[in-house]
Design a protein around this motif. Sequence first.
Motif, PDB file in Angstrom:
ATOM      1  N   HIS A 229     -17.815  -0.601  20.545  1.00 54.72           N
ATOM      2  CA  HIS A 229     -17.530  -1.123  19.660  1.00 54.72           C
ATOM      3  C   HIS A 229     -18.012  -2.554  20.910  1.00 54.72           C
ATOM      4  N   ASP A 230     -18.513  -2.451  21.941  1.00 55.91           N
ATOM      5  CA  ASP A 230     -18.666  -3.921  22.804  1.00 55.91           C
ATOM      6  C   ASP A 230     -20.333  -3.945  22.822  1.00 55.91           C
ATOM      7  N   TYR A 231     -20.858  -2.620  22.796  1.00 53.74           N
ATOM      8  CA  TYR A 231     -22.594  -2.514  23.135  1.00 53.74           C
ATOM      9  C   TYR A 231     -22.863  -1.788  21.941  1.00 53.74           C
ATOM     10  N   PHE A 232     -24.459  -2.535  21.675  1.00 48.00           N
ATOM     11  CA  PHE A 232     -25.612  -1.519  20.650  1.00 48.00           C
ATOM     12  C   PHE A 232     -25.683  -0.360  21.859  1.00 48.00           C
ATOM     13  N   VAL A 233     -25.837   0.183  21.279  1.00 50.16           N
ATOM     14  CA  VAL A 233     -26.839   2.140  22.363  1.00 50.16           C
ATOM     15  C   VAL A 233     -27.979   2.443  21.708  1.00 50.16           C
ATOM     16  N   ASP A 234     -28.616   1.639  22.781  1.00 50.40           N
ATOM     17  CA  ASP A 234     -30.279   1.755  22.856  1.00 50.40           C
ATOM     18  C   ASP A 234     -30.208   3.371  22.867  1.00 50.40           C
TER      19      ASP A 234
ATOM     20  N   ARG B 151     -27.294  -2.854  25.273  1.00 51.20           N
ATOM     21  CA  ARG B 151     -26.997  -4.297  25.021  1.00 51.20           C
ATOM     22  C   ARG B 151     -25.646  -4.628  24.854  1.00 51.20           C
ATOM     23  N   GLY B 152     -25.017  -5.572  25.369  1.00 56.83           N
ATOM     24  CA  GLY B 152     -23.866  -6.537  24.713  1.00 56.83           C
ATOM     25  C   GLY B 152     -24.072  -6.862  22.903  1.00 56.83           C
ATOM     26  N   LYS B 153     -22.960  -7.040  22.468  1.00 55.50           N
ATOM     27  CA  LYS B 153     -22.893  -7.366  21.454  1.00 55.50           C
ATOM     28  C   LYS B 153     -21.449  -8.768  21.142  1.00 55.50           C
TER      29      LYS B 153
ATOM     30  N   LEU C 142     -35.090  -0.712  33.469  1.00 54.68           N
ATOM     31  CA  LEU C 142     -34.822  -1.331  31.993  1.00 54.68           C
ATOM     32  C   LEU C 142     -33.663  -2.058  32.739  1.00 54.68           C
ATOM     33  N   VAL C 143     -32.404  -1.645  33.444  1.00 50.73           N
ATOM     34  CA  VAL C 143     -31.762  -2.268  33.882  1.00 50.73           C
ATOM     35  C   VAL C 143     -31.612  -3.839  34.254  1.00 50.73           C
ATOM     36  N   ALA C 144     -32.730  -4.129  34.939  1.00 54.91           N
ATOM     37  CA  ALA C 144     -33.300  -5.732  35.273  1.00 54.91           C
ATOM     38  C   ALA C 144     -33.016  -5.959  34.675  1.00 54.91           C
ATOM     39  N   GLN C 145     -33.286  -6.254  33.291  1.00 54.51           N
ATOM     40  CA  GLN C 145     -33.351  -6.522  32.154  1.00 54.51           C
ATOM     41  C   GLN C 145     -32.122  -7.666  32.668  1.00 54.51           C
ATOM     42  N   LYS C 146     -32.369  -8.522  31.576  1.00 59.17           N
ATOM     43  CA  LYS C 146     -31.174  -9.888  30.729  1.00 59.17           C
ATOM     44  C   LYS C 146     -30.797  -8.945  30.363  1.00 59.17           C
ATOM     45  N   GLY C 147     -29.198  -9.035  29.912  1.00 61.28           N
ATOM     46  CA  GLY C 147     -28.152  -8.281  28.882  1.00 61.28           C
ATOM     47  C   GLY C 147     -28.401  -6.513  28.571  1.00 61.28           C
ATOM     48  N   VAL C 148     -29.169  -5.714  29.426  1.00 64.45           N
ATOM     49  CA  VAL C 148     -29.244  -4.341  29.741  1.00 64.45           C
ATOM     50  C   VAL C 148     -27.974  -4.078  29.991  1.00 64.45           C
ATOM     51  N   SER C 149     -26.932  -3.078  30.367  1.00 64.57           N
ATOM     52  CA  SER C 149     -26.124  -2.162  31.138  1.00 64.57           C
ATOM     53  C   SER C 149     -26.121  -0.739  30.691  1.00 64.57           C
TER      54      SER C 149
ATOM     55  N   ASP D 233     -21.652 -10.054  15.658  1.00 64.06           N
ATOM     56  CA  ASP D 233     -21.718  -8.445  15.179  1.00 64.06           C
ATOM     57  C   ASP D 233     -20.704  -7.315  15.356  1.00 64.06           C
ATOM     58  N   LYS D 234     -19.511  -8.064  16.062  1.00 58.82           N
ATOM     59  CA  LYS D 234     -18.604  -6.935  16.411  1.00 58.82           C
ATOM     60  C   LYS D 234     -17.620  -7.146  14.949  1.00 58.82           C
ATOM     61  N   ARG D 235     -17.876  -7.865  14.595  1.00 56.95           N
ATOM     62  CA  ARG D 235     -17.258  -8.837  12.862  1.00 56.95           C
ATOM     63  C   ARG D 235     -18.073  -7.446  11.733  1.00 56.95           C
ATOM     64  N   ASP D 236     -19.157  -7.529  12.455  1.00 53.27           N
ATOM     65  CA  ASP D 236     -19.799  -6.800  11.378  1.00 53.27           C
ATOM     66  C   ASP D 236     -20.099  -5.224  10.843  1.00 53.27           C
TER      67      ASP D 236
END
Length: 155
Positions: A19-24, A127-129, A99-106, A133-136
């Motif tokens: 729900h909270d993230y886009f999974v790449d 990556r955070g939504k 990859l996690v050192a990039q901003k917005g990636v967890s 994006d959550k509504r969509d």
Amino acid sequence: MADKKNSGKIIAQNKKAWHDYFVDEKYEAGIELFGTEVKSIRAGAVNLKDSYCDVKNGELFVIGMHISPYEHGNIFNKDPLRQRRLLMHKREIMKLHGLVAQKGVSLIPLSLYFSGSHVKVEVGLCRGKKLYDKRDSIAKRDADREIDRKMKDRF
């Protein structure tokens, strides 16, 4: 990459992560556990809701995963919220660290499951939504449910 076709029983899923993230990307990792923790996991007493992964000194750890103490474990029980080491190849860990050192990636644990007699963790590069994006995604999910419901009623 994590392959769920060969996996066994799914123990726990982190639905909040979807729900909270886009999974790449998804990765499979082993996890270092003690005996009473494995028994507690077999009983289903695990929560992934607020957990995340972090790289420290070249090792990958899961932080915030709650495994309830085993009822009959007495002195052998460990702290339910302790940091647990994830087992991956060193080059995979270094790649994820970059990859996690990039901003917005967890790195977020998505699920916990048995692969044979071993406990495995599916880790997602996320990556955070934003709120819109959550509504969509909620609107799309509801539309898919409505289509499935109509197709089921039709036949």
